[in-house]
Design a protein around this motif. Structure first.
Motif, PDB file in Angstrom:
ATOM      1  N   GLU A 179     -16.196  13.494   9.872  1.00  0.00           N
ATOM      2  CA  GLU A 179     -16.548  12.283  10.612  1.00  0.00           C
ATOM      3  C   GLU A 179     -16.549  11.060   9.696  1.00  0.00           C
ATOM      4  O   GLU A 179     -16.117   9.970  10.097  1.00  0.00           O
ATOM      5  CB  GLU A 179     -17.902  12.454  11.301  1.00  0.00           C
ATOM      6  CG  GLU A 179     -17.862  13.440  12.450  1.00  0.00           C
ATOM      7  CD  GLU A 179     -19.234  13.838  12.946  1.00  0.00           C
ATOM      8  OE1 GLU A 179     -19.355  14.120  14.151  1.00  0.00           O
ATOM      9  OE2 GLU A 179     -20.198  13.863  12.143  1.00  0.00           O
TER      10      GLU A 179
ATOM     11  N   LEU B  95     -14.378   7.716  10.150  1.00  0.00           N
ATOM     12  CA  LEU B  95     -15.022   6.406  10.108  1.00  0.00           C
ATOM     13  C   LEU B  95     -14.390   5.533   9.024  1.00  0.00           C
ATOM     14  O   LEU B  95     -14.132   4.345   9.253  1.00  0.00           O
ATOM     15  CB  LEU B  95     -16.529   6.547   9.868  1.00  0.00           C
ATOM     16  CG  LEU B  95     -17.311   5.251   9.752  1.00  0.00           C
ATOM     17  CD1 LEU B  95     -17.237   4.438  11.033  1.00  0.00           C
ATOM     18  CD2 LEU B  95     -18.769   5.554   9.388  1.00  0.00           C
TER      19      LEU B  95
ATOM     20  N   LEU C 207     -25.479   7.083   7.021  1.00  0.00           N
ATOM     21  CA  LEU C 207     -24.319   7.929   7.301  1.00  0.00           C
ATOM     22  C   LEU C 207     -24.584   9.419   7.101  1.00  0.00           C
ATOM     23  O   LEU C 207     -23.695  10.235   7.354  1.00  0.00           O
ATOM     24  CB  LEU C 207     -23.133   7.497   6.418  1.00  0.00           C
ATOM     25  CG  LEU C 207     -22.682   6.048   6.602  1.00  0.00           C
ATOM     26  CD1 LEU C 207     -21.547   5.726   5.639  1.00  0.00           C
ATOM     27  CD2 LEU C 207     -22.291   5.768   8.039  1.00  0.00           C
TER      28      LEU C 207
ATOM     29  N   SER D 117     -12.582   2.092   9.813  1.00  0.00           N
ATOM     30  CA  SER D 117     -13.170   0.901   9.192  1.00  0.00           C
ATOM     31  C   SER D 117     -12.136   0.141   8.375  1.00  0.00           C
ATOM     32  O   SER D 117     -12.096  -1.097   8.391  1.00  0.00           O
ATOM     33  CB  SER D 117     -14.347   1.291   8.297  1.00  0.00           C
ATOM     34  OG  SER D 117     -15.374   1.876   9.057  1.00  0.00           O
TER      35      SER D 117
END
Length: 160
Positions: free
Chosen positions: A108, A112, A101, A116
């Motif tokens: 970002e 995410l 990552l 998720s």
């Protein structure tokens, strides 16, 4: 791809490949698990989980104790050696995630994380399934667990 890398990394730190790493992580998160619950988390049959527990006990990584409420049941706990092995497994997992990552910005990563969480919550079947989903989580780092939140929401929804 990241899942495969995590599997390889944790297998290299666990005393044996396969579900042993997940068993250590689950018992670190929830000391006193039963064999039945551990079985749900590691994805093995009851007999397969009993054999896994036998290996973990023989390696000195876990110990069996009598269950507080059910004399027929067994509770499983990490030994100090098991805690060290678990720490190595979770560190390896964390290293793979961090290196995977590090190409993302903080914004970002936040996006995410939000996406998720939504996906995880939507895929959860029941509380037994939560052990499977979270089998390699580093629970002390998961301060806002979407799986716990979803389970709580479902319980509250069914009570009202």
């Amino acid at each position: 791809m990241i899942g495969d890398e995590i599997a390889r990394a944790v297998a290299s730190k666990a005393p044996e490949a396969g579900p042993m790493a997940a068993a250590l992580a689950l018992l670190d998160h929830e000391p006193g698990l039963s064999i039945r619950t551990l079985s749900a988390g590691v994805g093995l049959s009851h007999a397969g989980t009993v054999r896994l527990v036998d290996r973990l006990v023989s390696e000195g990584l876990i110990e069996r104790r009598g269950h507080a409420d059910d004399g027929r049941a067994v509770s499983l706990y990490l030994t100090p050696t098991g805690q060290q092995a678990c720490a190595a497994v979770l560190e390896a997992r964390g290293e793979v995630l961090a290196s995977s990552l590090d190409v993302l910005s903080a914004d970002e990563i936040a996006i995410l994380a939000e996406l998720s969480q939504r996906v995880l919550r939507s895929r959860l079947r029941d509380s037994d399934h939560s052990y499977r989903i979270c089998r390699l989580c580093q629970h002390d780092a998961c301060t806002n667990c979407p799986i716990d939140a979803e389970l709580k929401e479902r319980v509250e929804g069914s009570a009202g």
